[in-house]
Write a protein that holds these residues in place. Structure first.
Motif, PDB file in Angstrom:
ATOM      1  N   ARG A  38       0.878  -1.175   0.000  1.00 49.20           N
ATOM      2  CA  ARG A  38       0.000   0.000   0.000  1.00 49.20           C
ATOM      3  C   ARG A  38       0.915   1.226   0.000  1.00 49.20           C
ATOM      4  N   TYR A  43      -3.221   0.485  -3.361  1.00 53.03           N
ATOM      5  CA  TYR A  43      -2.598  -0.830  -3.346  1.00 53.03           C
ATOM      6  C   TYR A  43      -1.992  -1.102  -4.720  1.00 53.03           C
ATOM      7  N   LEU A  59      -8.843  -2.632  -2.902  1.00 55.88           N
ATOM      8  CA  LEU A  59      -8.589  -4.073  -3.016  1.00 55.88           C
ATOM      9  C   LEU A  59      -9.676  -4.808  -3.802  1.00 55.88           C
ATOM     10  N   ASP A 268      -4.278  -3.661   5.151  1.00 53.56           N
ATOM     11  CA  ASP A 268      -5.078  -2.692   4.417  1.00 53.56           C
ATOM     12  C   ASP A 268      -5.206  -1.403   5.230  1.00 53.56           C
ATOM     13  N   GLU A 269      -5.964  -0.466   4.728  1.00 55.88           N
ATOM     14  CA  GLU A 269      -6.078   0.832   5.387  1.00 55.88           C
ATOM     15  C   GLU A 269      -6.762   0.751   6.747  1.00 55.88           C
ATOM     16  N   TRP A 274      -3.645  -9.266   5.155  1.00 53.78           N
ATOM     17  CA  TRP A 274      -3.963 -10.051   3.970  1.00 53.78           C
ATOM     18  C   TRP A 274      -2.702 -10.733   3.474  1.00 53.78           C
TER      19      TRP A 274
END
Length: 569
Positions: A38, A43, A59, A268-269, A274
């Motif tokens: 990211r 991403y 995503l 992720d944000e 993941w």
């Protein structure tokens, strides 16, 4: 919370490869070895032989950017943020591997930093103190190594350190064979002479979490269903490292599409973990591969895991913090083994292969004409939520697509990588088999369709268009997901004999998930099977495991009760 859906393999326009070796031609689609980061709120996904990278703000919706100034024909591209800039490198033998740096990857302007040495399967990592390290290695003969780099010039500081070597005698999942069965090792005469029973140890990726260094690696080789990622743990970037017995943390040896190795781990944000990884088809060529994305996390003991239960069914993609175990298993497969009809079929590829839940087999029409179709009849009373249409190009005489400039490789090979080749089809649904509604005009090889709202379909039909390469229309998986109108199956009653877990077949069950791990509340591994038996050859020696067998069908899942098995040897 707004939740979106996706499915594995990821719905991307996989590029078509044409590889001519000295003795054989291969035609297949490929993307593998994903590196995801990211960067500046976006991403970025780099993968082998893709000609560029994909980018997304959520995503879910991915856009492609070509990168002709990068080494797009070099395998296993690595991407990391270093000192606020993006740095990319990739694998190369015979001459030094350069680095490419930019503050704006979408603008396409890259600074070239000349490399010192050749390496394979690289991974860059910048620690909290700003120091930079390179991990690399892809071999059955030598270990993964690490070395510190100057953060500005990316020149080596000191000598490389050996970090991870293969150990299949202790780590069952490193055995280079289908189902990890050493009796089935067959690499051909040359490969056996070179490597014997040694696994390929490759695909390093470093993650720092709670002050500890998790050095991830892949084994045993990309063409096997057990291709997976494991972990060694250290207190410093160059070790020493200790094997994590819960390895592999990412493995998908069963189900529609298998394999979950050589990947990357990121947040992720919202802080959710993941893991992106390589999934295999490996029918036209060992490197016929796809990309998968799996929910992941760290437990209270700092053990890293992936949720790979129903990992090729629809998954939820949340827009906030989420429990990784809550993102799978919300829709069930309605089409497995369902009645199928087709306009025609090649004798070796009957219509039923469109719904056998195996990406490595397929229905193929008997002609190359447009308008060939296959139809599946769904259970009465079921409701369709999503669909996945998996197409594949097949046929010994189909021509190679027009290439872009080629690259010479090993053994006098010549590798041609064209742009994407669309595979047109029409997806329709019907409640009675007479009146049809268009659901999607598709072109991608793993098209994923969400119905909003869901519909009580009884029939689903896919009709192929004229393929640009002149191949017959072929479907490796016409997969329909939703909820059936019946009841989940009864619980399984498993017994254990050595490493063999077996149980009487459960009436009404479409399949079974064998979950296992080192504690009854840490069943982090999942192996989906369609028969009532599984030999667990993937275990690590010297540990006691716990196992549970779940049953499932179109109407839901019945969880099994964990039970202990004898310590492995």
């Amino acid at each position: 919370m707004t939740i979106r859906l996706f499915a594995n393999p990821l719905d991307l326009p996989y590029r078509f490869q044409h590889v001519t070796l000295a003795w054989r031609k291969h035609h297949y689609r490929e993307a593998a070895d994903p590196s995801v980061v990211r960067f500046q709120g976006r991403y970025l996904l780099f993968a082998s032989m893709s000609g560029g990278f994909w980018h997304s703000t959520d995503l879910h919706d991915w856009r492609f950017t070509a990168t002709p100034d990068l080494p797009v024909h070099d395998y296993a591209p690595d991407v990391r943020e270093i000192d606020g800039q993006l740095v990319v490198c990739a694998s190369r033998r015979g001459r030094p591997c350069d680095f490419y740096r930019t503050a704006d990857p979408l603008a396409g302007s890259w600074e070239v930093i000349p490399g010192e040495v050749a390496f394979w399967d690289p991974n860059l990592f910048q620690d909290d103190d700003g120091r930079v390290y390179l991990y690399e290695g892809c071999s059955a003969n030598r270990p993964i190594r690490g070395v510190e780099l100057d953060r500005h010039t990316l020149r080596r500081i000191g000598e490389p350190v050996d970090l991870i070597a293969g150990n299949p005698d202790e780590h069952g999942w490193e055995t280079p064979a289908e189902d990890y069965d050493a009796a089935r090792i067959d690499r051909g005469l040359v490969m056996r002479m070179l490597f014997g029973r040694r696994p390929f140890i490759e695909g390093a990726w470093m993650v720092k979490h709670d002050g500890r260094y998790h050095l991830q690696y892949a084994a045993p080789a990309t063409q096997y269903n057990g291709y997976a990622d494991g972990t060694y743990l250290g207190a410093s970037p160059l070790g020493p490292f200790t094997y994590v017995p819960q390895s592999p943390f990412s493995a998908k040896p069963g189900g529609f599409i298998t394999g979950a190795g050589h990947g990357s781990t990121f947040t992720d944000e919202h802080g959710n973990w993941w893991h992106a990884a390589t999934m295999r088809i490996s029918r036209h060529h060992d490197f016929e591969r796809r990309l998968g994305l799996f929910p992941a996390g760290f437990d209270d003991d700092g053990v890293f895991f992936c949720n790979q239960e129903f990992a090729d069914y629809p998954l939820l993609l949340p827009d906030g913090p989420a429990d990784p175990w809550s993102l799978t298993g919300h829709q069930m497969l309605l089409s497995a083994g369902a009645p199928v009809t087709a306009s025609s079929a090649d004798p070796g590829h009957p219509a039923g292969l469109a719904v056998t839940e195996d990406v490595r087999t397929w229905w193929r029409a008997a002609t190359t004409h447009a308008g060939e179709w296959v139809t599946v009849e769904l259970p009465a009373g079921s409701v369709t939520h999503t669909l996945q249409v998996n197409t594949i190009e097949d046929g010994p005489d189909h021509p190679a697509p027009p290439p872009i400039p080629a690259q010479r490789g090993l053994l006098g090979s010549r590798i041609l990588v064209p742009s994407d080749v669309p595979a047109p089809f029409r997806l329709e649904g019907s409640a009675d088999g007479e009146d049809w509604t268009l659901l999607r005009d598709g072109t991608r090889s793993h098209e994923f369709v969400v119905l909003d709202p869901p519909r009580p379909l009884r029939y689903v039909r896919v009709t192929g268009g004229r393929h640009p390469l002149g191949t017959a229309f072929a479907i490796s998986g016409l997969r329909v997901f939703g909820l059936g109108s019946g009841q989940p199956p009864a619980a399984a009653e498993p017994t254990v004999n050595g490493a063999v877990v077996s149980w009487p077949a459960v009436p009404g069950a479409d399949g079974y998930n064998v979950r296992y791990g080192l504690a009854p509340d840490k069943l982090y591994h999942c192996w989906q099977v369609s028969v009532p038996s599984l030999t667990l050859r993937s275990l690590n020696a010297g540990h006691r495991y716990w196992v549970a067998v779940d049953t499932f069908n179109a109407s839901g899942v019945t969880r099994g009760t964990p039970f202990g098995i004898e310590e492995t040897t």
